[in-house]
Design a protein around this motif. Structure first.
Motif, short mmCIF file in Angstrom:
data_model
loop_
_atom_site.label_atom_id
_atom_site.label_comp_id
_atom_site.label_asym_id
_atom_site.label_seq_id
_atom_site.Cartn_x
_atom_site.Cartn_y
_atom_site.Cartn_z
N LYS A 74 -6.46 16.34 14.80
CA LYS A 74 -5.04 16.72 14.80
C LYS A 74 -4.16 15.51 14.46
O LYS A 74 -3.26 15.62 13.63
CB LYS A 74 -4.66 17.28 16.17
N LEU A 75 -4.44 14.38 15.10
CA LEU A 75 -3.68 13.17 14.81
C LEU A 75 -3.82 12.76 13.35
O LEU A 75 -2.84 12.37 12.71
CB LEU A 75 -4.12 12.02 15.72
N TYR A 76 -5.04 12.85 12.83
CA TYR A 76 -5.28 12.49 11.43
C TYR A 76 -4.48 13.41 10.51
O TYR A 76 -3.80 12.93 9.58
CB TYR A 76 -6.77 12.58 11.10
N ASP A 77 -4.55 14.70 10.76
CA ASP A 77 -3.81 15.66 9.93
C ASP A 77 -2.30 15.41 9.97
O ASP A 77 -1.62 15.50 8.95
CB ASP A 77 -4.11 17.09 10.36
N LEU A 78 -1.81 15.08 11.15
CA LEU A 78 -0.37 14.88 11.30
C LEU A 78 0.13 13.55 10.74
O LEU A 78 1.23 13.49 10.18
CB LEU A 78 0.01 14.96 12.79
N TYR A 79 -0.67 12.48 10.91
CA TYR A 79 -0.12 11.14 10.68
C TYR A 79 -0.84 10.28 9.65
O TYR A 79 -0.37 9.16 9.38
CB TYR A 79 -0.08 10.38 12.01
N SER A 80 -1.91 10.74 9.06
CA SER A 80 -2.64 9.86 8.13
C SER A 80 -1.76 9.45 6.94
O SER A 80 -1.79 8.29 6.51
CB SER A 80 -3.93 10.50 7.65
N LYS A 81 -0.96 10.36 6.43
CA LYS A 81 -0.08 10.02 5.30
C LYS A 81 0.98 9.00 5.71
O LYS A 81 1.30 8.10 4.94
CB LYS A 81 0.57 11.27 4.72
N ASP A 82 1.49 9.13 6.93
CA ASP A 82 2.48 8.17 7.42
C ASP A 82 1.86 6.78 7.56
O ASP A 82 2.49 5.78 7.20
CB ASP A 82 3.04 8.62 8.77
N ILE A 110 -6.03 -1.34 -0.11
CA ILE A 110 -5.80 -1.90 1.21
C ILE A 110 -5.22 -0.84 2.13
O ILE A 110 -5.64 -0.70 3.29
CB ILE A 110 -4.88 -3.14 1.14
N ALA A 111 -4.26 -0.07 1.64
CA ALA A 111 -3.64 0.98 2.45
C ALA A 111 -4.69 2.01 2.88
O ALA A 111 -4.70 2.43 4.04
CB ALA A 111 -2.51 1.65 1.68
N LYS A 112 -5.56 2.41 1.98
CA LYS A 112 -6.62 3.37 2.33
C LYS A 112 -7.58 2.78 3.36
O LYS A 112 -7.94 3.45 4.33
CB LYS A 112 -7.42 3.77 1.08
N ASP A 113 -7.99 1.53 3.15
CA ASP A 113 -8.92 0.89 4.07
C ASP A 113 -8.32 0.74 5.46
O ASP A 113 -8.97 1.07 6.46
CB ASP A 113 -9.35 -0.49 3.55
N ILE A 114 -7.11 0.26 5.54
CA ILE A 114 -6.46 0.05 6.83
C ILE A 114 -6.20 1.40 7.51
O ILE A 114 -6.34 1.52 8.73
CB ILE A 114 -5.17 -0.77 6.71
N MET A 115 -5.88 2.43 6.75
CA MET A 115 -5.70 3.75 7.33
C MET A 115 -6.99 4.21 8.00
O MET A 115 -6.98 4.69 9.14
CB MET A 115 -5.26 4.77 6.28
N GLN A 116 -8.11 4.04 7.32
CA GLN A 116 -9.40 4.44 7.90
C GLN A 116 -9.72 3.62 9.14
O GLN A 116 -10.16 4.18 10.16
CB GLN A 116 -10.50 4.31 6.86
N GLN A 161 -3.94 -4.09 12.53
CA GLN A 161 -5.11 -4.17 11.66
C GLN A 161 -4.76 -4.87 10.35
O GLN A 161 -5.53 -5.68 9.84
CB GLN A 161 -5.70 -2.78 11.38
N TYR A 162 -3.60 -4.57 9.82
CA TYR A 162 -3.15 -5.21 8.58
C TYR A 162 -2.97 -6.71 8.80
O TYR A 162 -3.43 -7.53 7.98
CB TYR A 162 -1.85 -4.57 8.09
#
Length: 76
Positions: A6-14, A28-34, A64-65
């Motif tokens: 649920k958190l991933y669906d709601l906030y991964s794009k943010d 970098i954005a994709k890696d740090i998101m994961q 993380q960044y």
């Protein structure tokens, strides 16, 4: 695990957009998101609700960044 989904669906794009705004680098954005969501899985039981879930995730992402910046010795 449903809570994490649920958190991933709601906030991964943010989270992605936030890190992209710091790095201007899609990879970098994709890696740090994961990494952020892996950290979320590890520490969800410690989330006390003192802030919103989104704020908590963005704080994890920022940390993380910054860790990645220090690791490579420069800005990502």
């Amino acid at each position: 695990m449903k809570e994490i989904e649920k958190l991933y669906d709601l906030y991964s794009k943010d989270v992605y957009r936030f890190i992209y705004s710091l790095s201007f680098d899609e990879e970098i954005a994709k890696d740090i998101m994961q990494i952020t969501f892996l950290e979320c899985i590890k520490s969800i039981k410690n989330f006390k609700g003192n802030c919103s879930e989104k704020t908590w995730l963005l704080a994890i992402a920022k940390n993380q960044y910054r860790s990645e910046e220090r690791r490579v010795g420069k800005e990502c």
